[in-house]
Design a protein around this motif. Structure first.
Motif, PDB file in Angstrom:
ATOM      1  N   VAL A   1      -2.137  -3.791  10.587  1.00  0.00           N
ATOM      2  CA  VAL A   1      -2.649  -4.880   9.744  1.00  0.00           C
ATOM      3  C   VAL A   1      -2.453  -6.216  10.452  1.00  0.00           C
ATOM      4  CG1 VAL A   1      -2.443  -6.022   7.493  1.00  0.00           C
ATOM      5  CG2 VAL A   1      -2.097  -3.535   7.674  1.00  0.00           C
ATOM      6  N   LEU A   2      -1.313  -6.369  11.109  1.00  0.00           N
ATOM      7  CA  LEU A   2      -1.003  -7.605  11.843  1.00  0.00           C
ATOM      8  C   LEU A   2      -0.115  -7.238  13.014  1.00  0.00           C
ATOM      9  CD1 LEU A   2      -1.304 -10.767  11.676  1.00  0.00           C
ATOM     10  CD2 LEU A   2       0.917 -10.772  10.541  1.00  0.00           C
TER      11      LEU A   2
ATOM     12  N   GLY B   1       2.597 -11.888  17.032  1.00  0.00           N
ATOM     13  CA  GLY B   1       2.309 -13.290  16.754  1.00  0.00           C
ATOM     14  C   GLY B   1       2.887 -13.833  15.470  1.00  0.00           C
ATOM     15  N   ASP B   2       3.540 -13.007  14.668  1.00  0.00           N
ATOM     16  CA  ASP B   2       4.182 -13.519  13.453  1.00  0.00           C
ATOM     17  C   ASP B   2       5.661 -13.141  13.534  1.00  0.00           C
ATOM     18  OD1 ASP B   2       4.628 -14.319  10.617  1.00  0.00           O
ATOM     19  OD2 ASP B   2       2.444 -14.272  10.519  1.00  0.00           O
TER      20      ASP B   2
ATOM     21  N   GLY C   1       6.969 -10.671  12.149  1.00  0.00           N
ATOM     22  CA  GLY C   1       7.015  -9.219  12.236  1.00  0.00           C
ATOM     23  C   GLY C   1       5.610  -8.654  12.252  1.00  0.00           C
ATOM     24  N   ALA C   2       5.507  -7.392  12.580  1.00  0.00           N
ATOM     25  CA  ALA C   2       4.225  -6.690  12.532  1.00  0.00           C
ATOM     26  C   ALA C   2       4.073  -6.048  11.158  1.00  0.00           C
ATOM     27  CB  ALA C   2       4.177  -5.615  13.613  1.00  0.00           C
ATOM     28  N   ILE C   3       2.833  -5.955  10.702  1.00  0.00           N
ATOM     29  CA  ILE C   3       2.541  -5.301   9.418  1.00  0.00           C
ATOM     30  C   ILE C   3       1.711  -4.062   9.718  1.00  0.00           C
ATOM     31  CG2 ILE C   3       1.595  -5.582   7.098  1.00  0.00           C
ATOM     32  CD1 ILE C   3       1.765  -8.611   7.503  1.00  0.00           C
ATOM     33  N   LEU C   4       2.197  -2.921   9.256  1.00  0.00           N
ATOM     34  CA  LEU C   4       1.637  -1.627   9.644  1.00  0.00           C
ATOM     35  C   LEU C   4       1.414  -0.783   8.406  1.00  0.00           C
ATOM     36  CD1 LEU C   4       4.289  -1.328  12.442  1.00  0.00           C
ATOM     37  CD2 LEU C   4       1.899  -1.992  12.754  1.00  0.00           C
ATOM     38  N   ARG C   5       0.425   0.081   8.471  1.00  0.00           N
ATOM     39  CA  ARG C   5       0.089   0.879   7.285  1.00  0.00           C
ATOM     40  C   ARG C   5       0.314   2.353   7.572  1.00  0.00           C
ATOM     41  NH1 ARG C   5      -4.324  -2.009   3.950  1.00  0.00           N
ATOM     42  NH2 ARG C   5      -2.455  -3.286   3.686  1.00  0.00           N
ATOM     43  N   PRO C   6       1.446   2.903   7.147  1.00  0.00           N
ATOM     44  CA  PRO C   6       1.730   4.320   7.432  1.00  0.00           C
ATOM     45  C   PRO C   6       0.749   5.243   6.709  1.00  0.00           C
ATOM     46  CG  PRO C   6       3.710   3.142   6.670  1.00  0.00           C
ATOM     47  CD  PRO C   6       2.539   2.258   6.400  1.00  0.00           C
TER      48      PRO C   6
ATOM     49  N   TRP D   1       2.944   3.168  17.021  1.00  0.00           N
ATOM     50  CA  TRP D   1       3.216   1.747  17.271  1.00  0.00           C
ATOM     51  C   TRP D   1       4.510   1.610  18.072  1.00  0.00           C
ATOM     52  CZ3 TRP D   1       3.774   2.576  11.554  1.00  0.00           C
ATOM     53  CH2 TRP D   1       2.530   2.742  10.938  1.00  0.00           C
TER      54      TRP D   1
ATOM     55  N   GLY E   1       4.685  -5.854  18.646  1.00  0.00           N
ATOM     56  CA  GLY E   1       5.637  -6.957  18.539  1.00  0.00           C
ATOM     57  C   GLY E   1       6.716  -6.825  19.571  1.00  0.00           C
TER      58      GLY E   1
ATOM     59  N   LEU F   1       4.450  -1.243   6.035  1.00  0.00           N
ATOM     60  CA  LEU F   1       5.686  -1.270   6.811  1.00  0.00           C
ATOM     61  C   LEU F   1       5.716  -2.559   7.628  1.00  0.00           C
ATOM     62  CD1 LEU F   1       8.146   0.434   8.031  1.00  0.00           C
ATOM     63  CD2 LEU F   1       6.491   1.208   9.749  1.00  0.00           C
TER      64      LEU F   1
ATOM     65  N   VAL G   1       7.758  -4.393  10.715  1.00  0.00           N
ATOM     66  CA  VAL G   1       8.684  -4.092  11.808  1.00  0.00           C
ATOM     67  C   VAL G   1       8.976  -5.370  12.591  1.00  0.00           C
ATOM     68  CG1 VAL G   1       9.055  -2.758  13.926  1.00  0.00           C
ATOM     69  CG2 VAL G   1       7.860  -1.713  11.993  1.00  0.00           C
ATOM     70  N   VAL G   2      10.261  -5.632  12.797  1.00  0.00           N
ATOM     71  CA  VAL G   2      10.695  -6.820  13.547  1.00  0.00           C
ATOM     72  C   VAL G   2      11.702  -6.386  14.601  1.00  0.00           C
ATOM     73  CG1 VAL G   2      10.419  -8.237  11.480  1.00  0.00           C
ATOM     74  CG2 VAL G   2      12.670  -7.349  12.042  1.00  0.00           C
TER      75      VAL G   2
ATOM     76  N   ARG H   1       2.378 -16.463   8.743  1.00  0.00           N
ATOM     77  CA  ARG H   1       2.536 -17.868   9.119  1.00  0.00           C
ATOM     78  C   ARG H   1       1.200 -18.592   9.195  1.00  0.00           C
ATOM     79  NH1 ARG H   1       5.113 -17.511  15.127  1.00  0.00           N
ATOM     80  NH2 ARG H   1       6.695 -16.407  13.909  1.00  0.00           N
TER      81      ARG H   1
END
Lengths: 315, 315
Positions: free
Chosen positions: A22-23, A26-27, A29-34, A83, A118, B40, B42-43, B144
């Motif tokens: 999803v993202l 650059g932020d 954290g990363a946004i992920l869709r399991p 990922w 990330g 999810l 992740v950082v 952000r």
């Protein structure tokens, strides 16, 4: 020379994505869709310069290997890579080194469709920590604690090439590109690991050396193992370099990113088919037995006393 | 003194689990069960000795901070912490140091119900890389890049204590336990971050300094910001140590694990309620404006020229 945020931008500009990201970079954290109905498998491994790779190792090989050792752990769990993150410490900013490192990292990432989502870039002694996530259908991950008495013990590929290449490098001798490649560019056995669900009982990645890692399987499973040292698979290059009798020491020294797994003898035909279809050599090296501990035998069936073998930090 | 596998066992024996941890420390990877309908997050963040913390920092504080900086990133995304891994490089095995480090790590982990599920222990210069996973209801993570013209700009807590404590430490002066605690034991704003979904537009963790990190929000959102430097919230301890005029430099030097977020002015009442209920100070420090870039003003409304502020590796 770039600042930290330029380094991050350089990496972000080059990565591939996947529909379930999803993202990405650059932020905070990363946004992920399991995916539904799956378990998440998470692994992490660090490579420190001078410890996990010789200091003169090419940057592209360092990048490759940092991901490879983690993909090998995902393979051992039977997981499909999805990922990863990269935490990179560098003594000073160096765009040329970084670009080459990312070249190697992303070349392997592309082979396994794993997205770099990330990370962190910091100042410090050269070190890379990768955390990788993958998936298995819920409840189907491979464990190291599932070996059963009577199982065959199998290993993939050949063992000892990386240890030989490292020995030659540390002694200032050159070796063939083929051998050096095995040290610097290990091949994680992802397709094999993913195919072993329903076939293998226990599985482990043998990065610390086959005998030591098989010992972990025995301890976790409450079983013992008997191994034929002459059955440990060797490449032609290794055979050409090292006499038979001592070869098993190099073959159990570690840095082989192969899988060791156990399976019911009824699965031999299925494994032969799998070996052919994946073009991965699979070799039976022994059997799981009752009790505990590991026993090893030579070509004449005479027991070989195993002192500590394999790699252990602080060992 | 312990070997690598003893170190891992020492850690494994002490960690708590959660119902969604299918398999924790002790295999090639952890097996985790993500909740349905959630994304999810992740950082990952690294702490290197001598770079991210003074070399004489107590082991328990190092452990705490390694997790805290990652929880702060999860907070900035609005995520609820779930699982983490710890990759730890140590120059030599040291059970006393390790136990104390894990004390600090697990004390904070318990506060936020995050399970340590795996990691790696290697030989190398002292360094800790944590990767943390959390969850948000699908599509609700804070970014952000979502600041809007007309938004208020808010920060949590107070700023500058950690930078002051670091300055005193580097100059060989002692400071109060309260200030030193702010450097060594930052408080990640997890509950605040989780409560900001539906209230805040953009959100970021200001570990690199509020002005620099707010600059990232502006760049990502395609907006500008106007900030009142005299509005930056300061603790009584900071006020007692540092004269008004230059205080903002310490307050934007970084190592504050607070959140900076933007919200519509209509949300001021909601934020006042949230501040009370969470017992977290929230301070309006400026506004989002059109165009780009950051402008800062002093107590008399006179513009202050911002040179680079905040922390950047290789900066």
């Amino acid at each position: 020379m770039s600042g930290e945020f330029d380094l991050i931008s350089r990496i972000a500009a080059r990565v591939s994505s996947r529909p379930d990201v999803v993202l990405g970079i650059g932020d905070d954290g990363a946004i992920l869709r399991p995916p539904a109905g799956h378990d998440l498998v998470v692994v992490t491994d660090t490579l420190n310069s001078g410890v996990h790779f010789p200091e003169q190792t090419a940057a592209c090989d360092v990048g490759w290997k940092a991901l490879a050792v983690n993909l090998s752990d995902l393979a051992a769990m039977g997981a499909t890579p999805a990922w990863c993150t990269l935490a990179l410490s560098l003594p000073q900013p160096d765009d040329v080194w970084l670009d080459a490192c990312i070249d190697g990292f992303l070349a392997l990432a592309a082979q396994h469709d794993i997205a770099l989502v990330g990370g962190d870039t910091t100042r410090g002694p050269l070190s890379l920590t990768v955390t990788a996530c993958g998936f298995v259908a819920a409840g189907t991950a491979l464990h190291r604690d599932a070996a059963k008495v009577g199982d065959d013990i199998w290993v993939s590929g050949t063992l000892g090439d990386a240890a030989l290449a490292l020995r030659e490098a540390l002694q200032g001798r050159s070796c063939s590109d083929e051998l050096r490649w095995r040290l610097d560019r290990p091949t994680p056995r992802c397709a094999l690991g993913q195919s072993l669900a329903g076939i293998a009982h226990a599985c482990i990645d043998i990065s610390d050396g086959v005998l030591q890692d098989l010992g972990h399987v025995c301890d976790a499973s409450g079983v013992g193992a008997e191994v034929r040292l002459d059955a440990l698979p060797a490449s032609d290059a290794l055979v050409a370099h090292v006499a038979d009798a001592g070869r098993w020491r190099l073959q159990s020294a570690g840095d082989d990113y192969e899988l060791c797994f156990t399976a019911d003898p009824m699965k031999r035909d299925a494994l032969a088919v799998l070996s052919d279809s994946l073009d991965v050599r699979l070799t039976r090296i022994g059997s799981i037995v009752g009790g505990g501990g590991m026993r090893a035998f030579d070509a004449d069936g005479i027991e070989v006393h195993l002192q500590s073998s394999g790699y252990e930090h602080f060992g």
